[in-house]
Design an enzyme around this catalytic site. Structure first.
Site, PDB file in Angstrom:
ATOM      1  N   ALA A 157       8.848  -3.186   3.662  1.00  0.00           N
ATOM      2  CA  ALA A 157       8.747  -4.050   3.876  1.00  0.00           C
ATOM      3  C   ALA A 157       8.418  -5.224   5.454  1.00  0.00           C
ATOM      4  O   ALA A 157       9.316  -4.475   5.856  1.00  0.00           O
ATOM      5  CB  ALA A 157       9.608  -5.406   3.033  1.00  0.00           C
TER       6      ALA A 157
ATOM      7  N   ASP B 216      10.164  -6.708  -3.588  1.00  0.00           N
ATOM      8  CA  ASP B 216       9.326  -6.893  -2.691  1.00  0.00           C
ATOM      9  C   ASP B 216       9.165  -8.906  -2.902  1.00  0.00           C
ATOM     10  O   ASP B 216       9.157  -9.079  -4.091  1.00  0.00           O
ATOM     11  CB  ASP B 216       8.233  -6.453  -3.307  1.00  0.00           C
ATOM     12  CG  ASP B 216       6.735  -6.135  -2.122  1.00  0.00           C
ATOM     13  OD1 ASP B 216       6.042  -5.935  -1.994  1.00  0.00           O
ATOM     14  OD2 ASP B 216       6.449  -7.625  -1.679  1.00  0.00           O
TER      15      ASP B 216
ATOM     16  N   PHE C  77       0.955  -1.386   0.132  1.00  0.00           N
ATOM     17  CA  PHE C  77       0.051  -0.493   0.344  1.00  0.00           C
ATOM     18  C   PHE C  77       1.025   1.617   0.224  1.00  0.00           C
ATOM     19  O   PHE C  77       0.628   2.855  -1.382  1.00  0.00           O
ATOM     20  CB  PHE C  77      -0.949  -0.078   1.136  1.00  0.00           C
ATOM     21  CG  PHE C  77      -1.196   0.963   1.485  1.00  0.00           C
ATOM     22  CD1 PHE C  77      -1.771   1.958   1.341  1.00  0.00           C
ATOM     23  CD2 PHE C  77      -2.064   1.519   2.690  1.00  0.00           C
ATOM     24  CE1 PHE C  77      -2.744   3.027   1.225  1.00  0.00           C
ATOM     25  CE2 PHE C  77      -1.236   2.550   3.409  1.00  0.00           C
ATOM     26  CZ  PHE C  77      -2.545   3.987   1.891  1.00  0.00           C
TER      27      PHE C  77
ATOM     28  N   GLY D 193      -6.595  -7.346  22.705  1.00  0.00           N
ATOM     29  CA  GLY D 193      -5.494  -6.505  21.998  1.00  0.00           C
ATOM     30  C   GLY D 193      -5.341  -5.899  21.603  1.00  0.00           C
ATOM     31  O   GLY D 193      -4.125  -4.824  21.531  1.00  0.00           O
ATOM     32  N   GLU D 194      -6.963  -5.131  20.766  1.00  0.00           N
ATOM     33  CA  GLU D 194      -6.812  -3.755  20.542  1.00  0.00           C
ATOM     34  C   GLU D 194      -7.042  -2.119  21.612  1.00  0.00           C
ATOM     35  O   GLU D 194      -7.628  -2.068  22.080  1.00  0.00           O
ATOM     36  CB  GLU D 194      -7.113  -3.659  19.445  1.00  0.00           C
ATOM     37  CG  GLU D 194      -7.416  -4.573  18.337  1.00  0.00           C
ATOM     38  CD  GLU D 194      -7.909  -4.307  16.624  1.00  0.00           C
ATOM     39  OE1 GLU D 194      -8.802  -3.244  17.062  1.00  0.00           O
ATOM     40  OE2 GLU D 194      -7.106  -4.165  16.378  1.00  0.00           O
TER      41      GLU D 194
ATOM     42  N   TYR E 230       4.107  -7.775  17.090  1.00  0.00           N
ATOM     43  CA  TYR E 230       4.421  -6.931  16.144  1.00  0.00           C
ATOM     44  C   TYR E 230       5.105  -5.385  16.494  1.00  0.00           C
ATOM     45  O   TYR E 230       6.165  -5.554  15.507  1.00  0.00           O
ATOM     46  CB  TYR E 230       2.780  -6.582  15.748  1.00  0.00           C
ATOM     47  CG  TYR E 230       2.975  -4.980  13.952  1.00  0.00           C
ATOM     48  CD1 TYR E 230       3.550  -5.607  13.157  1.00  0.00           C
ATOM     49  CD2 TYR E 230       2.572  -4.319  14.675  1.00  0.00           C
ATOM     50  CE1 TYR E 230       3.331  -4.430  12.221  1.00  0.00           C
ATOM     51  CE2 TYR E 230       2.203  -2.866  13.790  1.00  0.00           C
ATOM     52  CZ  TYR E 230       3.047  -2.953  12.462  1.00  0.00           C
ATOM     53  OH  TYR E 230       3.729  -2.158  11.746  1.00  0.00           O
TER      54      TYR E 230
ATOM     55  N   ASP F 156      13.168 -11.671  -1.501  1.00  0.00           N
ATOM     56  CA  ASP F 156      12.658 -11.454  -0.045  1.00  0.00           C
ATOM     57  C   ASP F 156      13.887 -10.836   0.511  1.00  0.00           C
ATOM     58  O   ASP F 156      14.989 -10.856   0.522  1.00  0.00           O
ATOM     59  CB  ASP F 156      12.837 -12.834   0.747  1.00  0.00           C
ATOM     60  CG  ASP F 156      12.516 -13.036   1.933  1.00  0.00           C
ATOM     61  OD1 ASP F 156      13.308 -12.395   3.288  1.00  0.00           O
ATOM     62  OD2 ASP F 156      11.335 -13.746   1.639  1.00  0.00           O
TER      63      ASP F 156
HETATM   64  N1  LIG Z   1      -0.334   1.341   6.744  1.00  0.00           N
HETATM   65  C1  LIG Z   1      -0.431   1.613   8.034  1.00  0.00           C
HETATM   66  O1  LIG Z   1      -1.184   2.091   8.258  1.00  0.00           O
HETATM   67  C2  LIG Z   1       1.241   1.394   8.647  1.00  0.00           C
HETATM   68  C3  LIG Z   1       1.065   1.740  10.100  1.00  0.00           C
HETATM   69  C4  LIG Z   1       2.241   1.337  10.852  1.00  0.00           C
HETATM   70  C5  LIG Z   1       3.343   1.132  10.456  1.00  0.00           C
HETATM   71  N2  LIG Z   1       2.943   0.223   9.554  1.00  0.00           N
HETATM   72  C6  LIG Z   1       4.066   0.380   8.101  1.00  0.00           C
HETATM   73  O2  LIG Z   1       4.520   0.539   7.280  1.00  0.00           O
HETATM   74  C7  LIG Z   1       5.247  -0.370   6.047  1.00  0.00           C
HETATM   75  C8  LIG Z   1       4.021  -0.067   4.456  1.00  0.00           C
HETATM   76  O3  LIG Z   1       3.072  -0.594   5.051  1.00  0.00           O
HETATM   77  P1  LIG Z   1       1.762  -1.014   3.937  1.00  0.00           P
HETATM   78  O4  LIG Z   1       0.415  -0.733   4.639  1.00  0.00           O
HETATM   79  O5  LIG Z   1       2.245  -0.573   2.800  1.00  0.00           O
HETATM   80  O6  LIG Z   1       1.736  -3.042   4.358  1.00  0.00           O
HETATM   81  P2  LIG Z   1       1.756  -4.244   2.738  1.00  0.00           P
HETATM   82  O7  LIG Z   1       1.722  -5.319   3.805  1.00  0.00           O
HETATM   83  O8  LIG Z   1       0.786  -3.241   1.983  1.00  0.00           O
HETATM   84  O9  LIG Z   1       2.996  -3.565   2.107  1.00  0.00           O
HETATM   85  C9  LIG Z   1       4.305  -4.354   2.192  1.00  0.00           C
HETATM   86  C10 LIG Z   1       4.751  -4.968   1.504  1.00  0.00           C
HETATM   87  O10 LIG Z   1       5.600  -5.437   2.171  1.00  0.00           O
HETATM   88  C11 LIG Z   1       6.348  -6.769   1.299  1.00  0.00           C
HETATM   89  N3  LIG Z   1       7.260  -8.236   1.920  1.00  0.00           N
HETATM   90  C12 LIG Z   1       6.383  -8.584   3.407  1.00  0.00           C
HETATM   91  N4  LIG Z   1       6.890  -9.341   3.974  1.00  0.00           N
HETATM   92  C13 LIG Z   1       8.197  -9.098   2.591  1.00  0.00           C
HETATM   93  C14 LIG Z   1       9.660  -9.410   2.760  1.00  0.00           C
HETATM   94  N5  LIG Z   1      10.312 -10.880   3.865  1.00  0.00           N
HETATM   95  N6  LIG Z   1      10.785  -9.270   1.995  1.00  0.00           N
HETATM   96  C15 LIG Z   1      10.192  -8.815   0.985  1.00  0.00           C
HETATM   97  N7  LIG Z   1       8.852  -7.906   0.970  1.00  0.00           N
HETATM   98  C16 LIG Z   1       8.685  -8.810   1.587  1.00  0.00           C
HETATM   99  C17 LIG Z   1       4.715  -7.211   1.375  1.00  0.00           C
HETATM  100  O11 LIG Z   1       4.563  -7.824   0.017  1.00  0.00           O
HETATM  101  C18 LIG Z   1       3.809  -6.074   0.745  1.00  0.00           C
HETATM  102  O12 LIG Z   1       3.938  -5.895  -0.499  1.00  0.00           O
HETATM  103  C19 LIG Z   1       4.850  -1.635   7.005  1.00  0.00           C
HETATM  104  O13 LIG Z   1       6.328  -1.805   7.513  1.00  0.00           O
HETATM  105  C20 LIG Z   1       3.667  -1.195   7.994  1.00  0.00           C
HETATM  106  O14 LIG Z   1       4.192  -2.157   8.950  1.00  0.00           O
HETATM  107  C21 LIG Z   1       1.996   1.006   8.555  1.00  0.00           C
END
Ligand SMILES: NC(=O)c1ccc[n+]([C@@H]2O[C@H](COP(=O)([O-])OP(=O)(O)OC[C@H]3O[C@@H](n4cnc5c(N)ncnc54)[C@H](O)[C@@H]3O)[C@@H](O)[C@H]2O)c1
Length: 313
Positions: free
Chosen positions: A75, A35, A15, A270-271, A141, A55
Site C-alpha cells: 500500500a 486496503d 495492481f 522531473g522524469e 515520492y 487504512d
Molecule cells: N507498479 C509499479 O510499476 C511500481 C513501481 C515501483 C514501485 N511500486 C510500488 O509497489 C507498490 C504497489 O504498487 P501498485 O502499482 O500495485 O499500486 P496501486 O496504486 O495499484 O496499489 C496500491 C494500493 O494501496 C492502497 N492504499 C493507498 N494508501 C493506503 C492506505 N493509507 N491504507 C490502505 N491502503 C492504501 C490503494 O488503495 C491501492 O489499492 C506501491 O508501494 C508502489 O509504490 C510500484
C-alpha cells in the site's frame, strides 16, 4: 514456509497486490488483505481473500497481524505527480503508514516482511544499468520510499524483524491502475488505441523504461518467502533491458494492427530520460524474468478488452 500458512497483503485492491493475492491463493496460502480503497478497486480483490477495508496508518490493523507468517507491504501513495502536489500526505501514507505496518508486524511476531520500495530511488543517478547502491532520490515520492528503507533497517537492528525490500522498475500487466492522473503508459496506449483514439506521448517518445511483467515480479515475491538469503537485503526487479516509449507504442500498435498516430505533448517535469535496472543480485538467487514484452502486452490487451472495455462493445 508452509503452503497453508497465513499471508497478509497491504494494498491488496491495487495492481500488484491483487495479482499477488491470486498467485498466493493458487499456491495454497490463506490470504488476509488490507486496503482503504482510495486508489484500489474492490472488485479486483480475488475471491477467497479475507478482506478488511482499513487504512495502514490505523492501529486497528494490529489484530490482523497475529498468526501471520509473512507480510507483503504494497500500500502506498504512488503516483509521482500526486505526491508532488501533497508532500505531507505522501509522508503520512508512505512513511508513517509503513512504520505502522512494521510496528504491527513486530507486535504480531510476523516471520518476514517483504515491502515495496521503488526504482524512483535512482532518480538522480546517471549509472546505467543501475545497481542497488545508487540511491539518489529526488521527488517527494522517492524520498518517502527511502524512509521505508531506513526504518526497516532499524526494525531489523533493534527488534530482529526480517525484511526484504523490492525496488520495482515499471511493472505492467492485467489490473494496472489506468485511472491515475497520468496513467501508466502501456494501459493508456492500449485503451486509447482499442477505442480508436490517439494516445498521448509526453515528450519526444525517446525516454526509455525498464518494464517487468507482473508474473515475473510474483515469482520473486514467492522466492522471498522461503529464501533466507533475502533477509535484510534489497533487490531491483526489472527485466534488465529497456524500451523507448515510442517503441512500446509501436509494439502495441502492431499487436492491435492499427496505424493511429499518437499526439505529442510537452514533457512531464522531473522524469528521468532512462531507467534500466541492474538485476544481477536477484538473478544470483536463481530468479530471472521469463515473460517477453510481446507476451506481456498481449496478456494486457486481452485483459483490457475483457474487463475494462467490455461494456463499450
Ligand atoms: N507498479 C509499479 O510499476 C511500481 C513501481 C515501483 C514501485 N511500486 C510500488 O509497489 C507498490 C504497489 O504498487 P501498485 O502499482 O500495485 O499500486 P496501486 O496504486 O495499484 O496499489 C496500491 C494500493 O494501496 C492502497 N492504499 C493507498 N494508501 C493506503 C492506505 N493509507 N491504507 C490502505 N491502503 C492504501 C490503494 O488503495 C491501492 O489499492 C506501491 O508501494 C508502489 O509504490 C510500484
Amino acid at each position: 514456509m508452509s503452503r497453508n500458512g497465513k499471508i497478509l497483503i497491504t494494498g491488496v485492491a491495487g495492481f500488484i497486490g491483487s495479482n499477488l493475492a491470486d498467485r498466493l491463493l493458487k499456491e495454497g496460502f490463506e490470504v488476509v488483505g488490507i486496503d482503504n480503497l482510495v486508489y484500489g478497486v474492490k472488485e479486483q480483490i480475488p475471491e477467497g481473500v479475507d478482506f478488511h477495508q482499513l487504512d495502514i496508518r490505523s492501529r486497528d490493523i494490529y489484530p490482523l497481524f497475529e498468526g501471520v507468517e509473512a507480510v507483503y507491504h504494497l500500500a502506498a501513495k504512488n503516483c509521482i505527480s500526486d505526491c508532488q502536489i501533497d508532500p505531507l500526505e505522501t509522508s503520512d501514507i508512505n512513511v508513517t503508514g509503513t512504520v505502522n505496518v512494521f510496528e504491527a508486524s513486530r507486535r504480531g511476531q510476523v516471520g518476514k516482511v517483504i515491502y515495496a520500495e521503488s526504482s524512483a530511488l535512482y532518480e538522480g543517478s546517471q549509472v546505467l544499468p543501475t545497481p542497488e547502491s545508487e540511491v539518489h532520490p529526488q521527488s517527494f515520492y522517492a524520498v518517502s520510499k527511502l524512509a521505508g528503507m531506513v526504518f526497516a533497517e532499524a526494525y531489523q537492528r533493534f527488534f530482529g524483524l526480517r525484511t526484504t525490500a523490492l525496488r520495482y522498475f515499471c511493472v505492467y500487466g492485467p489490473r494496472q491502475d489506468y485511472r491515475r492522473t497520468i496513467p501508466p503508459v502501456m494501459s493508456a496506449f492500449i485503451i486509447n488505441l482499442l477505442q480508436g483514439k490517439q494516445p498521448t506521448i509526453y515528450g519526444t517518445g525517446e525516454k526509455r523504461r525498464d518494464f517487468i511483467y507482473v508474473d515475473d515480479v510474483n515469482d520473486f515475491h514467492l522466492q522471498c518467502l522461503d529464501d533466507r538469503r533475502t533477509d535484510g537485503q534489497v533487490y531491483n526487479l526489472g527485466s534488465g533491458r529497456n524500451y523507448s516509449v515510442r517503441e512500446i507504442y509501436e509494439a502495441i500498435a502492431q499487436l492491435l494492427n492499427t496505424n493511429i498516430e499518437p499526439i505529442y505533448k510537452p514533457d512531464l517535469p522531473g522524469e528521468a530520460q532512462e531507467s534500466l535496472g541492474n538485476i544481477t543480485a536477484a538473478k544470483q538467487l536463481g530468479w530471472s524474468p521469463k515473460v517477453s514484452l510481446e507476451e506481456g502486452l498481449q496478456n494486457s490487451i486481452d485483459y483490457i478488452k475483457a474487463c475494462i472495455l467490455s461494456d463499450d462493445e
